[in-house]
Design a protein around this motif. Sequence first.
Motif, mmCIF file in Angstrom:
data_model
loop_
_atom_site.group_PDB
_atom_site.id
_atom_site.type_symbol
_atom_site.label_atom_id
_atom_site.label_comp_id
_atom_site.label_asym_id
_atom_site.label_seq_id
_atom_site.Cartn_x
_atom_site.Cartn_y
_atom_site.Cartn_z
ATOM 1 N N THR A 79 0.781 -1.086 -0.031
ATOM 2 C CA THR A 79 0.049 0.004 0.310
ATOM 3 C C THR A 79 0.803 1.210 0.112
ATOM 4 O OG1 THR A 79 -1.565 -1.215 1.322
ATOM 5 C CG2 THR A 79 -1.857 1.186 1.450
ATOM 6 N N TYR A 80 1.949 1.234 0.884
ATOM 7 C CA TYR A 80 2.559 2.627 1.086
ATOM 8 C C TYR A 80 4.221 2.229 0.607
ATOM 9 C CZ TYR A 80 -1.037 3.620 4.177
ATOM 10 O OH TYR A 80 -2.322 3.787 4.726
ATOM 11 N N GLY A 81 4.626 1.186 0.070
ATOM 12 C CA GLY A 81 6.043 1.070 -0.262
ATOM 13 C C GLY A 81 6.210 1.320 -1.680
ATOM 14 N N ALA A 82 7.458 1.092 -2.279
ATOM 15 C CA ALA A 82 7.785 1.329 -3.602
ATOM 16 C C ALA A 82 6.961 0.737 -4.287
ATOM 17 C CB ALA A 82 9.198 0.615 -3.746
ATOM 18 N N GLU A 83 6.459 1.569 -5.510
ATOM 19 C CA GLU A 83 5.501 1.226 -6.367
ATOM 20 C C GLU A 83 5.915 0.169 -7.394
ATOM 21 O OE1 GLU A 83 4.075 4.247 -8.918
ATOM 22 O OE2 GLU A 83 3.586 5.720 -7.262
ATOM 23 N N ASP A 84 7.101 -0.144 -7.331
ATOM 24 C CA ASP A 84 7.520 -1.382 -8.289
ATOM 25 C C ASP A 84 7.560 -2.713 -7.354
ATOM 26 O OD1 ASP A 84 9.597 -0.622 -6.764
ATOM 27 O OD2 ASP A 84 11.178 -0.804 -8.253
ATOM 28 N N ARG A 85 7.325 -2.709 -6.079
ATOM 29 C CA ARG A 85 7.061 -3.709 -5.325
ATOM 30 C C ARG A 85 5.638 -4.062 -4.845
ATOM 31 N NH1 ARG A 85 11.505 -1.688 -0.909
ATOM 32 N NH2 ARG A 85 13.495 -2.006 -1.749
ATOM 33 N N ARG A 86 4.928 -3.121 -5.194
ATOM 34 C CA ARG A 86 3.581 -3.314 -4.531
ATOM 35 C C ARG A 86 2.734 -4.519 -5.292
ATOM 36 N NH1 ARG A 86 1.158 2.863 -3.943
ATOM 37 N NH2 ARG A 86 2.866 3.627 -2.742
ATOM 38 N N ALA A 87 2.846 -4.869 -6.161
ATOM 39 C CA ALA A 87 2.169 -6.125 -6.682
ATOM 40 C C ALA A 87 3.002 -7.368 -6.057
ATOM 41 C CB ALA A 87 2.346 -6.205 -8.215
ATOM 42 N N TYR A 88 4.341 -7.255 -6.046
ATOM 43 C CA TYR A 88 4.805 -8.383 -5.590
ATOM 44 C C TYR A 88 4.463 -8.546 -4.103
ATOM 45 C CZ TYR A 88 9.050 -10.924 -3.377
ATOM 46 O OH TYR A 88 9.686 -11.763 -2.681
ATOM 47 N N CYS A 89 4.395 -7.426 -3.089
ATOM 48 C CA CYS A 89 4.086 -7.612 -1.831
ATOM 49 C C CYS A 89 2.651 -7.891 -1.722
ATOM 50 C CB CYS A 89 4.257 -6.255 -1.376
ATOM 51 S SG CYS A 89 6.093 -5.768 -0.981
ATOM 52 N N GLN A 90 1.631 -7.697 -2.748
ATOM 53 C CA GLN A 90 0.481 -7.988 -2.574
ATOM 54 C C GLN A 90 0.157 -9.546 -2.692
ATOM 55 O OE1 GLN A 90 -2.811 -5.701 -4.195
ATOM 56 N NE2 GLN A 90 -4.066 -7.252 -4.576
ATOM 57 N N ALA A 91 0.900 -10.010 -3.805
ATOM 58 C CA ALA A 91 1.187 -11.519 -3.983
ATOM 59 C C ALA A 91 1.494 -12.367 -2.961
ATOM 60 C CB ALA A 91 1.872 -11.691 -5.242
ATOM 61 N N LYS A 92 2.600 -11.724 -2.214
ATOM 62 C CA LYS A 92 3.020 -12.553 -1.008
ATOM 63 C C LYS A 92 2.088 -12.398 0.069
ATOM 64 C CE LYS A 92 7.381 -14.031 -1.917
ATOM 65 N NZ LYS A 92 8.745 -13.407 -1.030
ATOM 66 N N ALA A 93 1.384 -11.431 0.235
ATOM 67 C CA ALA A 93 0.468 -11.295 1.477
ATOM 68 C C ALA A 93 -0.719 -12.310 1.243
ATOM 69 C CB ALA A 93 -0.022 -9.807 1.555
ATOM 70 N N GLU A 94 -1.048 -12.417 -0.360
ATOM 71 C CA GLU A 94 -2.373 -13.133 -0.313
ATOM 72 C C GLU A 94 -2.064 -14.606 -0.277
ATOM 73 O OE1 GLU A 94 -3.560 -12.167 -4.288
ATOM 74 O OE2 GLU A 94 -4.649 -10.443 -3.704
ATOM 75 N N LYS A 95 -0.644 -15.031 -0.415
ATOM 76 C CA LYS A 95 -0.319 -16.347 -0.210
ATOM 77 C C LYS A 95 -0.080 -16.665 1.203
ATOM 78 C CE LYS A 95 2.668 -18.496 -2.872
ATOM 79 N NZ LYS A 95 3.866 -18.880 -3.634
ATOM 80 N N ILE A 96 0.367 -15.765 2.006
ATOM 81 C CA ILE A 96 0.498 -16.034 3.491
ATOM 82 C C ILE A 96 -0.959 -16.117 4.240
ATOM 83 C CG2 ILE A 96 1.470 -15.071 5.768
ATOM 84 C CD1 ILE A 96 3.450 -13.818 4.207
ATOM 85 N N ILE A 97 -1.700 -15.151 3.717
ATOM 86 C CA ILE A 97 -3.245 -15.439 4.183
ATOM 87 C C ILE A 97 -3.686 -16.658 3.813
ATOM 88 C CG2 ILE A 97 -5.461 -14.267 3.833
ATOM 89 C CD1 ILE A 97 -3.799 -12.542 5.469
ATOM 90 N N ASN A 98 -3.569 -17.187 2.764
ATOM 91 C CA ASN A 98 -4.303 -18.390 2.252
ATOM 92 C C ASN A 98 -3.501 -19.447 3.176
ATOM 93 O OD1 ASN A 98 -5.499 -17.317 0.081
ATOM 94 N ND2 ASN A 98 -3.894 -17.802 -1.315
ATOM 95 N N TRP A 99 -2.306 -19.469 3.457
ATOM 96 C CA TRP A 99 -1.933 -20.505 4.514
ATOM 97 C C TRP A 99 -2.444 -20.261 5.936
ATOM 98 C CZ3 TRP A 99 0.852 -20.187 9.056
ATOM 99 C CH2 TRP A 99 1.443 -21.509 9.444
ATOM 100 N N ILE A 100 -2.648 -19.152 6.496
ATOM 101 C CA ILE A 100 -3.230 -18.901 7.861
ATOM 102 C C ILE A 100 -4.807 -19.483 7.747
ATOM 103 C CG2 ILE A 100 -4.036 -17.077 9.348
ATOM 104 C CD1 ILE A 100 -1.738 -15.461 8.424
#
Length: 384
Positions: free
Chosen positions: A197-218
């Motif tokens: 949401t607030y980080g580097a724009e070129d990392r945002r899609a990557y970070c969202q994908a990581k977050a979604e995968k971790i949420i799936n695991w939880i």
Amino acid sequence: MSEKISYTVRSYDPYDLWSTKIGVWARERFYKGLLVGRLLCIIIGVVDWLVPELSRRIFRVRKKSYPISSCLLIGAQPDINYPSAIRWFCDCFKIKPSAPSVGLGFCWMSKNGLYDESVSFITHTPYFVEVCLQCYLKTNDVNSYEMFFNSFHFIESLEVMEDGESHLALSYAPVKEERIVVNANAYAAYLYCLHATYGAEDRRAYCQAKAEKIINWILLNQEDDGSWFYYSDDAEGNFIDCFHSCFVLKNLIKVRNIMPSLNDRVFLSIDRGFRFLKENMFDENSMLCKRFVSRDIKDPFKWDIYDQAEYLGLLIDLKLYDEAALFAKHVEAVFRREDDWFSRIDMFGLKWGRNFIRWGIAPFIYQRSRLEQISKDSCVSCVE
């Protein structure tokens, strides 16, 4: 109104004796199943329980500041000078702006092994990251944003414990570990969400994908009754307790609030998890939260303010403000005596841990401050 406890405060802590050389030695042998470890842990535990302050003087324990307490006490004062507080924090805890992260601040022997005092945790670092982000959003302080920005490198340093096509689980700290901690991954998901949401724009899609995968695991590791075990396995020593369960839920709520794409699935998980807490942890007779539903190690303490603090935070997050206000008032009446706060109450009803700030007292003061600010803002809105 909440009294202001300085974020520079020094105090004793429930882990004091266990972080000494003899405490670490005893716990290491306890987890190995050795009799000498069991006996020594019983002795240390009894001494710690019966004469907490005297035992700390005998062990030559010094009062100290703790990173997580300082972060929460900074957050408990909405009118604080954030840049000044962060400068003190970085000096006190030797934070490197190029790689900001924090841990316990002392050595700790757990079932996953020994963590040196210099090791940073994913369960602690987001509290400092939040302070940095708040400082930037409120004051536009560039140095604070730089530290938020660089916290990306810490989360990327965590060990990958499980990695599937649609799910991901990370370690508690950037070291080799045997067991996966569920609440640690909830913090990891939240930190990735902040960067999405607030980080580097070129990392945002990557970070969202990581977050979604971790949420799936939880979500995959949530039990049918809505609970989560501390570890994502059925090995010996696992447990279900209140405040770690609250950690999972509060991070899911934060994720839901800043990543709407996950809303439906996360909403159902939060609903089931909170219902489990309400039905199994909240005691109607005492109007307090129990410590455990399923436990491994027993001790003489019946109630813990940390459980109450995190449950209060959930009530606020879920906008149950009237219930939160009544609960906060009751908890304060139980765990406070004049100017002194206590972290635990034992099986005889005796209060323990006078002004042991890190263990639940700072989290409770922070949550109570949030509630008071909401009440204040509501009154201002009504007047306007």
